[in-house]
Motif scaffolding. Structure first.
Motif, mmCIF file in Angstrom:
data_model
loop_
_atom_site.group_PDB
_atom_site.id
_atom_site.type_symbol
_atom_site.label_atom_id
_atom_site.label_comp_id
_atom_site.label_asym_id
_atom_site.label_seq_id
_atom_site.Cartn_x
_atom_site.Cartn_y
_atom_site.Cartn_z
ATOM 1 N N SER A 31 45.661 38.429 30.721
ATOM 2 C CA SER A 31 44.323 38.821 29.569
ATOM 3 C C SER A 31 43.845 40.003 30.298
ATOM 4 C CB SER A 31 43.445 37.697 29.540
ATOM 5 O OG SER A 31 42.587 38.092 28.746
ATOM 6 N N LEU A 33 40.902 40.552 29.014
ATOM 7 C CA LEU A 33 39.518 40.190 28.909
ATOM 8 C C LEU A 33 39.004 39.315 29.918
ATOM 9 C CD1 LEU A 33 39.521 40.017 25.025
ATOM 10 C CD2 LEU A 33 38.627 41.911 26.277
ATOM 11 N N PHE A 34 37.778 39.257 30.176
ATOM 12 C CA PHE A 34 37.227 38.171 31.104
ATOM 13 C C PHE A 34 37.847 36.895 30.769
ATOM 14 C CE2 PHE A 34 34.125 35.059 32.558
ATOM 15 C CZ PHE A 34 34.145 35.399 33.874
ATOM 16 N N ASN A 35 38.425 36.286 31.845
ATOM 17 C CA ASN A 35 38.785 34.931 31.545
ATOM 18 C C ASN A 35 38.871 34.109 33.025
ATOM 19 O OD1 ASN A 35 41.360 34.846 33.489
ATOM 20 N ND2 ASN A 35 41.343 37.013 32.419
ATOM 21 N N LEU A 36 38.934 32.727 32.748
ATOM 22 C CA LEU A 36 39.037 31.732 33.814
ATOM 23 C C LEU A 36 40.468 30.922 33.796
ATOM 24 C CD1 LEU A 36 35.401 30.364 33.137
ATOM 25 C CD2 LEU A 36 36.160 31.768 34.878
ATOM 26 N N ALA A 157 41.164 43.345 40.478
ATOM 27 C CA ALA A 157 39.991 42.859 39.830
ATOM 28 C C ALA A 157 40.332 43.104 38.238
ATOM 29 C CB ALA A 157 39.084 43.925 40.260
ATOM 30 N N TYR A 159 42.787 42.144 36.331
ATOM 31 C CA TYR A 159 43.078 41.079 35.693
ATOM 32 C C TYR A 159 41.889 40.064 35.105
ATOM 33 C CZ TYR A 159 47.724 41.548 37.152
ATOM 34 O OH TYR A 159 49.099 41.993 37.515
ATOM 35 N N TYR A 160 40.733 40.756 35.335
ATOM 36 C CA TYR A 160 39.309 40.219 35.072
ATOM 37 C C TYR A 160 39.274 38.718 35.025
ATOM 38 C CZ TYR A 160 39.081 44.788 32.888
ATOM 39 O OH TYR A 160 38.905 46.089 32.819
ATOM 40 N N ASN A 161 39.922 38.187 36.144
ATOM 41 C CA ASN A 161 39.878 36.524 36.153
ATOM 42 C C ASN A 161 38.605 36.364 36.893
ATOM 43 O OD1 ASN A 161 40.339 33.965 37.988
ATOM 44 N ND2 ASN A 161 42.014 33.973 36.644
ATOM 45 N N GLY A 162 37.639 35.517 36.342
ATOM 46 C CA GLY A 162 36.467 35.092 36.871
ATOM 47 C C GLY A 162 36.355 34.752 38.319
ATOM 48 N N TYR A 163 37.286 33.906 38.578
ATOM 49 C CA TYR A 163 37.559 33.380 39.882
ATOM 50 C C TYR A 163 37.807 34.220 41.095
ATOM 51 C CZ TYR A 163 37.635 28.896 37.396
ATOM 52 O OH TYR A 163 37.320 27.790 36.548
ATOM 53 N N LEU A 165 37.317 37.762 40.869
ATOM 54 C CA LEU A 165 36.328 38.495 41.016
ATOM 55 C C LEU A 165 35.040 38.053 41.806
ATOM 56 C CD1 LEU A 165 35.830 39.790 37.265
ATOM 57 C CD2 LEU A 165 36.517 41.065 39.126
#
Length: 202
Positions: A31, A33-36, A157, A159-163, A165
């Motif tokens: 993704s 976009l920001f994701n988890l 970074a 990949y915008y994966n919240g964990y 980041l």
């Protein structure tokens, strides 16, 4: 026309928009976009695909340690340069001391005050330090390691994966806490953190 639109549909299923919402089971979830996302997330390559919670936890720890390592490399580069400068100055101070010892051996009257004045004059006359080929090779190799770590972290970074980041931010904090803990220069000079040309990419 109906047949043409049907043939085009498989292409659409692999478009970036479709990848942004995640693909089928066992496929990479990517993704922009920001994701988890956790399970089936892929980073840098389809070979780095998360298949379990333990693997994802290990990846987070690895990213954290990589960020800490980046701060270690930044400090190592500065410490190596400081070592070269100390070595360069010591070489000229040793030559001054040797000259004073030779004067004493020849029976000349040399006071401690004269030696101190000569040492200060020697330090003032020290030529600029130009590293040798080997020393510059070591400096360039340390820079290469720093550059590589910084760009891998930048790609992760994106990949915008919240964990991930969060792990990068925590790694930067603890890395700076450990490796930027040094004596602060006086006289209006910049601290070690402010000396960095860029925070992200070395």
């Amino acid at each position: 026309m109906g047949h043409g639109s049907h043939a085009a549909s498989p292409k659409n299923s692999s478009s970036p928009a479709a990848m942004g919402t995640g693909m089928g089971k066992g496929k990479c979830k990517i993704s922009m976009l920001f994701n988890l996302n956790t399970i089936d997330s892929c980073f840098l390559s389809d070979r780095w695909r998360i298949t379990s919670a333990g693997m994802f936890a290990g990846s987070c720890i690895g990213v954290f340690l990589l960020t800490v390592a980046l701060e270690l490399l930044r400090r190592s580069i500065k410490e190596y340069d400081r070592f070269l400068v100390r070595q360069h100055l010591a070489k000229f101070q040793a030559s001054t001391a040797a000259a004073a010892a030779a004067a004493r051996a020849e029976g000349e009257s040399v006071s401690s005050k004269d030696v101190a004045v000569a040492a200060r004059a020697s330090c003032a006359a020290v030529p600029p330090l130009r590293p040798s080929v080997l020393q510059q090779a070591v400096r360039a190799f340390l820079h290469l390691l720093q550059f590589t770590c910084a760009y891998i972290l930048m790609l992760l970074a994106m990949y915008y994966n919240g964990y991930l980041l969060l792990c990068i931010f925590l790694g930067a904090y603890f890395g700076a806490f450990i490796f930027q803990w040094e004596n602060l220069p006086l006289g209006g000079q910049q601290t070690s953190a402010a000396e960095e040309a860029t925070v992200c990419c070395g």
